[in-house]
Design a protein around this motif. Sequence first.
Motif, PDB file in Angstrom:
ATOM      1  N   GLU A   4      28.345  47.491  35.580  1.00 35.04           N
ATOM      2  CA  GLU A   4      28.141  47.275  37.014  1.00 35.04           C
ATOM      3  C   GLU A   4      26.719  47.662  37.417  1.00 35.04           C
ATOM      4  O   GLU A   4      26.206  48.700  37.022  1.00 35.04           O
ATOM      5  CB  GLU A   4      29.145  48.102  37.799  1.00 35.04           C
ATOM      6  CG  GLU A   4      29.107  47.749  39.252  1.00 35.04           C
ATOM      7  CD  GLU A   4      30.384  48.201  39.947  1.00 35.04           C
ATOM      8  OE1 GLU A   4      30.597  47.757  41.057  1.00 35.04           O
ATOM      9  OE2 GLU A   4      31.124  48.984  39.343  1.00 35.04           O
ATOM     10  N   LYS A 109      37.065  46.639  44.726  1.00 36.86           N
ATOM     11  CA  LYS A 109      36.083  45.588  44.963  1.00 36.86           C
ATOM     12  C   LYS A 109      36.628  44.507  45.873  1.00 36.86           C
ATOM     13  O   LYS A 109      35.896  43.829  46.571  1.00 36.86           O
ATOM     14  CB  LYS A 109      35.685  44.946  43.644  1.00 36.86           C
ATOM     15  CG  LYS A 109      34.954  45.920  42.782  1.00 36.86           C
ATOM     16  CD  LYS A 109      34.647  45.314  41.460  1.00 36.86           C
ATOM     17  CE  LYS A 109      33.792  46.288  40.671  1.00 36.86           C
ATOM     18  NZ  LYS A 109      33.533  45.809  39.345  1.00 36.86           N
ATOM     19  N   SER A 112      43.929  42.674  45.209  1.00 33.33           N
ATOM     20  CA  SER A 112      44.350  42.331  43.843  1.00 33.33           C
ATOM     21  C   SER A 112      44.341  40.827  43.602  1.00 33.33           C
ATOM     22  O   SER A 112      44.017  40.371  42.511  1.00 33.33           O
ATOM     23  CB  SER A 112      45.760  42.853  43.575  1.00 33.33           C
ATOM     24  OG  SER A 112      45.693  44.147  43.076  1.00 33.33           O
ATOM     25  N   PHE A 113      44.749  40.048  44.604  1.00 31.96           N
ATOM     26  CA  PHE A 113      44.860  38.600  44.411  1.00 31.96           C
ATOM     27  C   PHE A 113      44.014  37.878  45.458  1.00 31.96           C
ATOM     28  O   PHE A 113      44.535  37.429  46.486  1.00 31.96           O
ATOM     29  CB  PHE A 113      46.312  38.151  44.519  1.00 31.96           C
ATOM     30  CG  PHE A 113      47.259  38.931  43.652  1.00 31.96           C
ATOM     31  CD1 PHE A 113      47.168  38.872  42.275  1.00 31.96           C
ATOM     32  CD2 PHE A 113      48.231  39.732  44.231  1.00 31.96           C
ATOM     33  CE1 PHE A 113      48.027  39.600  41.481  1.00 31.96           C
ATOM     34  CE2 PHE A 113      49.095  40.457  43.440  1.00 31.96           C
ATOM     35  CZ  PHE A 113      48.997  40.396  42.061  1.00 31.96           C
ATOM     36  N   ARG A 187      47.437  49.418  42.452  1.00 30.95           N
ATOM     37  CA  ARG A 187      46.667  49.231  41.222  1.00 30.95           C
ATOM     38  C   ARG A 187      45.178  49.473  41.350  1.00 30.95           C
ATOM     39  O   ARG A 187      44.501  49.621  40.351  1.00 30.95           O
ATOM     40  CB  ARG A 187      46.882  47.795  40.706  1.00 30.95           C
ATOM     41  CG  ARG A 187      48.291  47.496  40.271  1.00 30.95           C
ATOM     42  CD  ARG A 187      48.689  48.249  39.041  1.00 30.95           C
ATOM     43  NE  ARG A 187      47.799  47.971  37.918  1.00 30.95           N
ATOM     44  CZ  ARG A 187      47.709  48.738  36.835  1.00 30.95           C
ATOM     45  NH1 ARG A 187      48.448  49.802  36.723  1.00 30.95           N
ATOM     46  NH2 ARG A 187      46.884  48.415  35.877  1.00 30.95           N
ATOM     47  N   MET A 188      44.636  49.447  42.550  1.00 31.33           N
ATOM     48  CA  MET A 188      43.174  49.405  42.633  1.00 31.33           C
ATOM     49  C   MET A 188      42.553  50.581  43.361  1.00 31.33           C
ATOM     50  O   MET A 188      41.388  50.529  43.738  1.00 31.33           O
ATOM     51  CB  MET A 188      42.735  48.082  43.274  1.00 31.33           C
ATOM     52  CG  MET A 188      43.114  46.903  42.398  1.00 31.33           C
ATOM     53  SD  MET A 188      42.541  45.344  43.016  1.00 31.33           S
ATOM     54  CE  MET A 188      40.800  45.440  42.713  1.00 31.33           C
ATOM     55  N   ILE A 422      29.117  40.614  48.179  1.00 29.11           N
ATOM     56  CA  ILE A 422      30.221  39.667  48.056  1.00 29.11           C
ATOM     57  C   ILE A 422      30.647  39.566  46.611  1.00 29.11           C
ATOM     58  O   ILE A 422      29.848  39.753  45.704  1.00 29.11           O
ATOM     59  CB  ILE A 422      29.780  38.288  48.583  1.00 29.11           C
ATOM     60  CG1 ILE A 422      31.010  37.445  48.838  1.00 29.11           C
ATOM     61  CG2 ILE A 422      28.848  37.595  47.620  1.00 29.11           C
ATOM     62  CD1 ILE A 422      30.729  36.313  49.772  1.00 29.11           C
ATOM     63  N   ARG A 423      31.919  39.369  46.431  1.00 32.55           N
ATOM     64  CA  ARG A 423      32.404  39.084  45.087  1.00 32.55           C
ATOM     65  C   ARG A 423      33.264  37.860  45.215  1.00 32.55           C
ATOM     66  O   ARG A 423      34.397  37.928  45.615  1.00 32.55           O
ATOM     67  CB  ARG A 423      33.231  40.257  44.559  1.00 32.55           C
ATOM     68  CG  ARG A 423      32.355  41.307  43.966  1.00 32.55           C
ATOM     69  CD  ARG A 423      33.056  42.615  43.911  1.00 32.55           C
ATOM     70  NE  ARG A 423      32.241  43.611  44.594  1.00 32.55           N
ATOM     71  CZ  ARG A 423      31.208  44.193  44.035  1.00 32.55           C
ATOM     72  NH1 ARG A 423      30.866  43.896  42.813  1.00 32.55           N
ATOM     73  NH2 ARG A 423      30.530  45.083  44.691  1.00 32.55           N
ATOM     74  N   ASP A 424      32.665  36.772  44.919  1.00 28.98           N
ATOM     75  CA  ASP A 424      33.304  35.517  45.260  1.00 28.98           C
ATOM     76  C   ASP A 424      33.490  34.714  43.992  1.00 28.98           C
ATOM     77  O   ASP A 424      32.533  34.427  43.288  1.00 28.98           O
ATOM     78  CB  ASP A 424      32.366  34.776  46.222  1.00 28.98           C
ATOM     79  CG  ASP A 424      33.092  33.668  46.915  1.00 28.98           C
ATOM     80  OD1 ASP A 424      34.307  33.542  46.667  1.00 28.98           O
ATOM     81  OD2 ASP A 424      32.464  32.944  47.680  1.00 28.98           O
ATOM     82  N   GLY A 425      34.722  34.415  43.657  1.00 30.91           N
ATOM     83  CA  GLY A 425      34.952  33.617  42.463  1.00 30.91           C
ATOM     84  C   GLY A 425      35.194  32.182  42.854  1.00 30.91           C
ATOM     85  O   GLY A 425      35.440  31.892  44.023  1.00 30.91           O
TER      86      GLY A 425
ATOM     87  N   MET B   1      25.868  39.660  42.781  1.00 37.83           N
ATOM     88  CA  MET B   1      27.259  39.317  42.435  1.00 37.83           C
ATOM     89  C   MET B   1      27.554  39.804  41.024  1.00 37.83           C
ATOM     90  O   MET B   1      26.834  39.508  40.086  1.00 37.83           O
ATOM     91  CB  MET B   1      27.417  37.799  42.517  1.00 37.83           C
ATOM     92  CG  MET B   1      28.804  37.344  42.187  1.00 37.83           C
ATOM     93  SD  MET B   1      28.894  35.573  42.414  1.00 37.83           S
ATOM     94  CE  MET B   1      30.508  35.280  41.720  1.00 37.83           C
ATOM     95  N   THR B   2      28.571  40.607  40.923  1.00 32.69           N
ATOM     96  CA  THR B   2      28.920  41.102  39.596  1.00 32.69           C
ATOM     97  C   THR B   2      29.651  40.010  38.831  1.00 32.69           C
ATOM     98  O   THR B   2      30.333  39.178  39.406  1.00 32.69           O
ATOM     99  CB  THR B   2      29.822  42.339  39.694  1.00 32.69           C
ATOM    100  OG1 THR B   2      30.820  42.062  40.638  1.00 32.69           O
ATOM    101  CG2 THR B   2      29.029  43.546  40.088  1.00 32.69           C
ATOM    102  N   ASP B   8      44.064  42.264  35.448  1.00 33.79           N
ATOM    103  CA  ASP B   8      45.030  43.358  35.471  1.00 33.79           C
ATOM    104  C   ASP B   8      46.418  42.750  35.377  1.00 33.79           C
ATOM    105  O   ASP B   8      46.992  42.322  36.363  1.00 33.79           O
ATOM    106  CB  ASP B   8      44.846  44.160  36.768  1.00 33.79           C
ATOM    107  CG  ASP B   8      45.747  45.383  36.797  1.00 33.79           C
ATOM    108  OD1 ASP B   8      46.596  45.494  35.895  1.00 33.79           O
ATOM    109  OD2 ASP B   8      45.602  46.207  37.713  1.00 33.79           O
TER     110      ASP B   8
END
Lengths: 429, 200
Positions: A4, A109, A112-113, A187-188, A422-425, B1-2, B8
């Motif tokens: 990270e 972050k 979870s979903f 879980r997080m 942002i953590r954007d998938g 962005m990581t 999990d």
Amino acid sequence: MSTERTIEEPSYLEYKGKYKGLFSWIFSTDHKRIALLYLFSILLFFVVGATLGVLMKFELIAPGKTIMDAQAYNAFFTLHGIVMIFAVVIPGLPAVFGNFLLPIMIGAKDVSFPKLNLMSWYLYVIGVSLVLVSQFAGQEPPDTGWTFYAPYSFRTAGNMLPAVFGAFVLGFSSILTGLNFLVTIHRMRAPGMTWLKMPLFPWTLYATGWVQLLATPIVGITLLMVVAERTLHIGFFDPTLGGDPILYQHLFWTYSHPAVYIMILPAMGAISEIISTFSHKTIFGYNFMVASTLAIAFVGYFVWGHHMFTSGMSGTALYTFSLLTFLVAIPSAIKVFNWISTMHKGSIDLQTPFFWSMAFVFLFMIGGFSGLILGSLQLMCIYITHILSFLISISLYSEEQDSPFLEQCITGIRRLPEKCTIRDGPILA
Amino acid sequence: MTTEIHRDDLASKTGMWLFLFTEMLLFGGLFIVYSVYRFRNTAAFHLAAEELSVFVGTLNTILLLISSATIAMSITAIQKHNKKLTLILLGITVILGIAFLVNKYFEWGHHIREHIYPGSPVLALRGQGDVLFYGLYFFMTGLHALHIIIGLIFICVIGQLIIKDKISHDNFVLLENSGLYWHLVDLIWIFLFPLFYLIT
């Protein structure tokens, strides 16, 4: 995790992803962007509901017909109820502030979903759209009130199907949000954040998540039964076919009473955080605050009968529900005592959010004390017709006003941090 | 962005179990309604249940139980790197699920030909107990069949992902979750079967 980076990353508001403009919002799986999507869509529907409410008040300004006839009033009344309950106060705190703050407050972050989170928002929009469509499509708008009481809900000529199915879809969206939060909290949590080190706002979201998860399916199936009743004439709740309309009320309130805790519990959690912050003290009686949150959620499942004191139940059932209703006062009072004790000898910073929180505590006490009056069986039964306006003012005081109050309140203090990354998938991984 | 991928499996399974909880409550509401009306119309429910074909019901129960076993076996097969066997077992599950639906189709068709369906005037003449019994029968088995169809679609998607190696021996939580869902569908049938076919 070891890779990270700690360098400065762009704010989630400026993040440039795969999509541009509006699409970078409605296809984003980032919890902060989804929270703002919820915020703006809820505000939009709040304006719709509030406008209907204002029009209803204009109609009541003078006796007789003022601006609309009785049927139109019923339609406005129904849509106002559905929008305000299912589309504003229920998702208001968990979906907006829960989404934004839960992962940040527990050091995660994201939820979870994340994709499911975005899907919940889409379901929310579809659900509200169906409810709104019911007003314009079909012969007549729905006129049952937001409770869809049987047997009127399948006898009326109103266009009930989209409204009822819309409420079902909104329930599904609420379930998925609750499920997401529960798994996230399990879980997080950041390493070292044990259950009893978790802040109180996530705790209330945890309790809310269970209520959403365990109560909403009941109203879901009940609404589906109403749909089936209207389309197929099955007879679940139709006395002429052997059904029981009172059974509908039981099933409906089995959800809809716990639903008031979906509205109020996150508000209580946020108030705990605000009072503690602006008193410059840790919250008084943290363990009791946690326990009272869970107790309210738990006891809240067993008090639905107090919505039906005059509907027809056995005496034993009436007394039991009345007693259980009084029990809710205990954890609620613990919360108020602890809020006040937190302020005691604190170094209080009289900022706007603190005033709002004071107003919350004050309103909550009005609502709570009058709840005790209403929980007592005799008063409720004897004066039901006389105190109907009293009853409505109570529910407005303790639920509907608290939540919007609180939204302004939290918006005021936190000014949603802009430095979040942002953590954007991609949507379809 | 990581860039690291957060995975999990326990969280995915927890989420699935919580979702199954909501499904149970969804059907739980119907079981309550069933109990209330059975209590009020004991004799009518008793007689109406005798008209359902225990043979078809039993056959369907066996089909679903075997399909639950095959999907459980497919989870073991993929852990043993046996992609072909996994796909065969999933295929058998899908075929059994479809066979269940075909049986259900003929069963429903038989009732409808005899003018027994919700809202039918013939059924209305037979009294309120029969109306409620068959109303619940069609609604509950219909909702269950809808779950079977959703489950079959899931399994087909999972099969595609296995063919594309998106699901493999070290990343099979999706297969496991669809297995859990399929077991739930099976379990609900295990309760529907005695309530409608056996308690006479």
